[in-house]
Write a protein that holds these residues in place. Structure first.
Motif, PDB file in Angstrom:
ATOM      1  N   THR A  68       0.880  -1.126   0.112  1.00 53.19           N
ATOM      2  CA  THR A  68      -0.085  -0.050  -0.089  1.00 53.19           C
ATOM      3  C   THR A  68       0.986   1.021  -0.071  1.00 53.19           C
ATOM      4  O   THR A  68       1.967   1.226   0.938  1.00 53.19           O
ATOM      5  CB  THR A  68      -0.915  -0.139   1.269  1.00 53.19           C
ATOM      6  OG1 THR A  68      -1.382  -1.216   1.547  1.00 53.19           O
ATOM      7  CG2 THR A  68      -1.872   1.102   1.157  1.00 53.19           C
ATOM      8  N   PRO A  69       0.693   2.121  -0.860  1.00 54.10           N
ATOM      9  CA  PRO A  69      -0.637   2.476  -1.898  1.00 54.10           C
ATOM     10  C   PRO A  69      -0.467   1.438  -2.814  1.00 54.10           C
ATOM     11  O   PRO A  69       0.828   1.259  -3.511  1.00 54.10           O
ATOM     12  CB  PRO A  69      -0.311   4.103  -2.247  1.00 54.10           C
ATOM     13  CG  PRO A  69       0.687   4.442  -1.446  1.00 54.10           C
ATOM     14  CD  PRO A  69       1.618   3.470  -0.814  1.00 54.10           C
ATOM     15  N   PRO A 120      -1.140   8.907   0.529  1.00 55.78           N
ATOM     16  CA  PRO A 120      -1.407   7.400  -0.121  1.00 55.78           C
ATOM     17  C   PRO A 120      -2.394   7.587  -0.986  1.00 55.78           C
ATOM     18  O   PRO A 120      -2.445   7.393  -2.150  1.00 55.78           O
ATOM     19  CB  PRO A 120      -1.601   6.743   0.984  1.00 55.78           C
ATOM     20  CG  PRO A 120      -0.808   7.166   2.155  1.00 55.78           C
ATOM     21  CD  PRO A 120      -0.700   8.909   2.094  1.00 55.78           C
ATOM     22  N   GLU A 124      -2.123   6.890  -4.959  1.00 54.34           N
ATOM     23  CA  GLU A 124      -3.314   5.872  -5.374  1.00 54.34           C
ATOM     24  C   GLU A 124      -4.006   6.370  -6.589  1.00 54.34           C
ATOM     25  O   GLU A 124      -4.545   5.523  -7.332  1.00 54.34           O
ATOM     26  CB  GLU A 124      -4.049   5.320  -4.458  1.00 54.34           C
ATOM     27  CG  GLU A 124      -4.280   3.874  -4.055  1.00 54.34           C
ATOM     28  CD  GLU A 124      -4.823   3.444  -2.937  1.00 54.34           C
ATOM     29  OE1 GLU A 124      -3.881   2.983  -1.993  1.00 54.34           O
ATOM     30  OE2 GLU A 124      -5.833   3.506  -2.494  1.00 54.34           O
TER      31      GLU A 124
END
Ligand code: PBE
Length: 265
Positions: A68-69, A120, A124
């Motif tokens: 993640t991201p 993030p 994303e």
């Protein structure tokens, strides 16, 4: 294990990415520490994502090295397996690393790097546009157009007349997104930017040798710890450019186990 996706064809296999990724070394360690009866199969970030997509379309059992991201969490219902032994570390951040001497040689560039940081969600959104078919440069351009104030803040009063800049990165989806955004921002500030995509080991080598000026692709403190241990004394850590990152083993939500130590069950 009949209730966790009925197909067991993929069992015994962890679908990995590029061999040099930190997450691959961590997964070898996890296999050892948890005594997993699994092979880590290397692939590429794109290959991992397409195997994940295929498995989900057929509701098949799969476990991948995940982070993640990443757009996959927006697209699919996924979960990290708990890691009670802490092999994958805790919260990670992404850092900007420069070659030694950069702040003296190219102070304007360095000042932009000292300001560059995002979230993030920002990263994303660029990744998701790219995954949905936009070219990475176009996805980056869209983000830059939608975030003029942030971009203006990063650039500050810097205006270059074509100073050459070399950025190194690895073809991980997250770093394709960040590197394209930074490239565009530096071009807006007047720099002449060249990017070069290499594996993780050669990337750290290139920053420490001064073959590239910087990278925004360092995952720390755990993921790239071994690279920083090896090359760190000839590398300058400029700053954290993203906080709230994570790495681990990821499964579709329909896989019923919740922890790495249940993988053998
Ligand atoms: N990643 C994405 C990389 C860092 C960025 C988590 C796949 C890794 O080295 O594992």
């Amino acid at each position: 294990c009949t209730d966790q996706g009925t197909e067991t064809a993929q069992k015994g296999k962890i679908t990995g990415i590029e061999p040099g990724a930190g997450i691959m070394m961590m997964t070898e360690k996890a296999i050892e520490e948890y005594g997993l009866d699994y092979d880590l199969v290397s692939s590429s970030s794109a290959g991992m994502a397409s195997e994940l997509t295929k498995a989900i379309q057929n509701e098949k059992w799969i476990v991948v090295t995940g982070w993640t991201p990443h757009w996959k969490f927006a697209r699919y219902d996924l979960k990290y397996l708990d890691d009670p032994k802490g092999v994958y570390g805790g919260e990670e951040y992404i850092a900007t690393l420069a070659r030694t001497g950069l702040s003296e040689d190219k102070p304007d560039l360095y000042s932009v790097l000292e300001r560059f940081h995002w979230t993030p969600a920002d990263m994303e959104s660029v990744m998701l546009d790219a995954e949905n078919g936009m070219k990475p440069e176009d996805a980056a351009e869209k983000w830059v157009e939608n975030n003029p104030e942030t971009v203006t803040e990063w650039i500050g009063d810097v205006s270059s007349d074509g100073e050459k800049v070399k950025i190194g990165y690895v073809l991980w989806d997250s770093e394709i997104a960040s590197t394209n955004v930074v490239k565009l921002v530096l071009e807006k500030a007047g720099f002449d930017v060249e990017t070069s995509a290499v594996d993780a080991g050669p990337l750290y080598q290139a920053v420490s040798d001064g073959d590239v000026d910087f990278t925004v692709s360092a995952w720390l403190p755990a993921t790239h710890q071994s690279y920083l241990d090896k090359y760190g004394d000839k590398i300058v850590v400029v700053r954290k450019n993203l906080e709230g990152a994570k790495v681990g083993l990821v499964v579709p939500a329909y896989v019923t186990i919740s922890s790495i130590d249940e993988l053998n069950s």
